[in-house]
Design a protein around this motif. Structure first.
Motif, PDB file in Angstrom:
ATOM      1  N   ARG A   1       0.829  -1.206   0.000  1.00  0.00           N
ATOM      2  CA  ARG A   1       0.000   0.000   0.000  1.00  0.00           C
ATOM      3  C   ARG A   1       0.865   1.258   0.000  1.00  0.00           C
ATOM      4  O   ARG A   1       0.424   2.331  -0.416  1.00  0.00           O
TER       5      ARG A   1
ATOM      6  N   ALA B   1       1.522   2.332  -3.655  1.00  0.00           N
ATOM      7  CA  ALA B   1       0.206   2.063  -4.235  1.00  0.00           C
ATOM      8  C   ALA B   1       0.074   2.501  -5.687  1.00  0.00           C
ATOM      9  O   ALA B   1      -0.848   2.091  -6.382  1.00  0.00           O
TER      10      ALA B   1
ATOM     11  N   GLY C   1      -3.346   1.042  -5.735  1.00  0.00           N
ATOM     12  CA  GLY C   1      -4.011   1.816  -4.692  1.00  0.00           C
ATOM     13  C   GLY C   1      -5.455   2.142  -4.991  1.00  0.00           C
ATOM     14  O   GLY C   1      -6.207   2.515  -4.089  1.00  0.00           O
TER      15      GLY C   1
END
Length: 521
Positions: free
Chosen positions: A382, A385, A433
């Motif tokens: 993440r 992302a 993301g």
């Protein structure tokens, strides 16, 4: 409209870039307990974020209505919120400036942030007097976190973090509490605690707190739920009573069961074709006599807490292991000794692929033989992302987080075939993301499988997956186990996710001596 309801008619949901859901209606009245459900990427997550204020709800015309009595008083507990919390802890980590591990905020300090205590950036400021009384709070007892209040958030298991988030949310006194996939990663005791929560609080729908439940699958739905709204393909695909939804679901399940075998056969056939065409990108078959993992008298812990004590374990090729135990028993810690993410591996007698850890091998020597699906990896991904989906899959061949070198034509062709297999055809340029949490998870599982690693580490791999993705992933893992190339180490609390090939069980027992048991089926 009553002072604890929501009324939305002819509105859309959008962010700064695009319209996410074009037109929908929703009304939550007094004495209703709502379930929000739908496939990964179908719009459910956008709806939840809109209710919490992260996305905009915008009228479509003069007849539109948007009334929300909970505006500004919404708290969400989800896998995504937990991931953001761990990201924040990493940003604040000061280990490199200290002579010890920076444990970061404790559960006690984190909870006190909603009780008048200092915020995350002032985590060295003394706590208010109320901090010493937390153990007596009914919300703390309800969530069962009395014994972990003084543990660092980054040292908690996924389930423990979720329960801590829930307790903090209850103490925040926000008027609307949104629980997204709350049972994911929880052990039997924690699930029982959460169901009790629904019976005692959500069922009453008290004046102080209303609850909306969001789930990836129609599984373990509390009896207190009265209504369901389902999103699919960016639209509302059902909105009505729980009883009516169950009738619709029964019809769908009957149709699905008819097509199950043919769909599975087609999926596995495509998987075979991909394996053949990408064979030279995969690892060679492992020597069946080579020990993959050996741990001798391993001891791991922090402070006075022992997670593993005098632990002995050997894993041979094609011994597929189910690893189980209550939240906080050390399952993730054990896996991190293998991946190299826990530095206590270097002060223990741990061998991987015939080499003792700490004898000169690099982290890349280890990870080239591993395929990893874990909460930690998800958090790390993440943080990059912006990587496109094709790049995420190709990074599985290179053992990197993100992609930093030019991709080859062969890798590109392989990645696109894997994306098609997983249901992401035509989305190769989309950013990681931008996916829902569940879609991200599915992509990371494919990333772990592409190179046929010697060991595939699966720490609650089906977190956040809807029923369709979940079934595909379980079929994929079953097929991977049959190849003879990859050995599975699988952590799950869900008995329905245990694979037939997992004949070896490692059960961790934190309150026993010894603290583990090995079971052969």
């Amino acid at each position: 409209m009553a002072n604890d309801s929501i009324n939305i008619k002819n509105c859309r949901i959008e962010d700064s870039k695009r319209v996410l859901i074009e037109n929908f209606d929703f009304e939550m009245k007094e004495n209703e307990a709502w379930l929000v459900i739908g496939p990964n990427g179908g719009g459910k997550a956008d709806f939840i974020k809109a209710l919490s204020g992260e996305k905009r709800i915008v009228p479509n015309g003069s007849d539109s209505v948007f009334e929300n009595d909970f505006s500004g008083s919404v708290e969400t507990v989800s896998l995504e919120v937990a991931a953001k919390l761990i990201e924040q802890e990493r940003d604040l980590d000061e280990t490199e400036y200290m002579d010890r591990l920076d444990e970061g905020r404790t559960g006690r300090r984190f909870i006190c942030e909603v009780l008048g205590g200092p915020d995350a950036k002032h985590r060295h400021v003394p706590l208010p007097a109320i901090a010493s009384k937390l153990e007596a709070f009914p919300e703390i007892k309800l969530c069962g976190i009395e014994k972990i209040l003084d543990r660092g958030l980054k040292l908690m298991s996924t389930g423990e973090i979720r329960r801590t988030l829930l307790a903090r949310s209850l103490l925040s006194k926000k008027r609307l509490l949104i629980l997204s996939d709350p049972f994911a990663g929880l052990d039997v005791q924690s699930r029982s605690i959460l169901l009790e929560f629904f019976q005692t609080i959500a069922g009453k729908q008290s004046d102080s707190t209303r609850v909306i439940l969001s789930m990836e699958r129609y599984f373990e739905i509390p009896e207190t739920i009265t209504n369901v709204i389902e999103f699919s393909g960016g639209k509302v695909s059902f909105c009505g009573t729980k009883a009516d939804y169950e009738k619709v679901l029964a019809g769908r399940n009957e149709e699905k069961s008819k097509n199950r075998e043919s769909e599975k056969s087609a999926f596995l056939s495509e998987l075979d074709d991909i394996a053949v065409s990408t064979r030279f990108l995969q690892n060679e078959k492992v020597d069946s006599k080579q020990t993959l993992i050996q741990m001798n008298g391993v001891n791991v812990g922090w402070g006075d807490k022992k997670v593993l004590r005098n632990f002995n374990w050997t894993v041979m090729p094609n011994e597929h292991w189910l690893i189980r135990g209550p939240n906080g028993s050390g399952k993730t810690t054990l896996l991190e000794l293998i991946t190299g993410d826990n530095h206590q591996v270097f002060c223990n007698d741990v061998w991987l692929f015939g080499n003792k850890r700490g004898s000169g091998e690099t982290i890349w020597d280890i990870k080239k033989n591993l395929g990893i699906v874990s909460y930690r990896l998800h958090v790390e991904y993440r943080m990059v992302a912006g990587t496109d989906l094709e790049g995420v899959i190709i990074s599985g061949f290179r053992d990197s987080i993100g992609l930093y070198e030019q991709r080859t034509d062969v890798e590109v062709a392989a990645a696109r075939r894997w994306l098609k297999l997983a249901g992401f055809e035509g989305r190769k340029d989309e950013s990681f993301g931008n996916l829902s949490y569940g879609e991200q998870r599915a992509i990371l599982i494919i990333r772990a499988a592409v190179k046929s690693p010697k060991i595939m580490i699966l720490d609650e791999p089906c977190h956040g997956l809807d029923e369709n993705y979940r079934q595909k992933i379980l079929d994929l893992l079953e097929k991977v186990a049959e190849t003879g190339t990859t050995t599975l180490l699988h952590v799950t609390h869900d008995a329905s996710e245990v694979l037939p090939c997992e004949k070896h069980i490692l059960e961790l027992k934190p309150d026993c001596d010894p603290m583990y048991e090995i079971i052969e089926k």
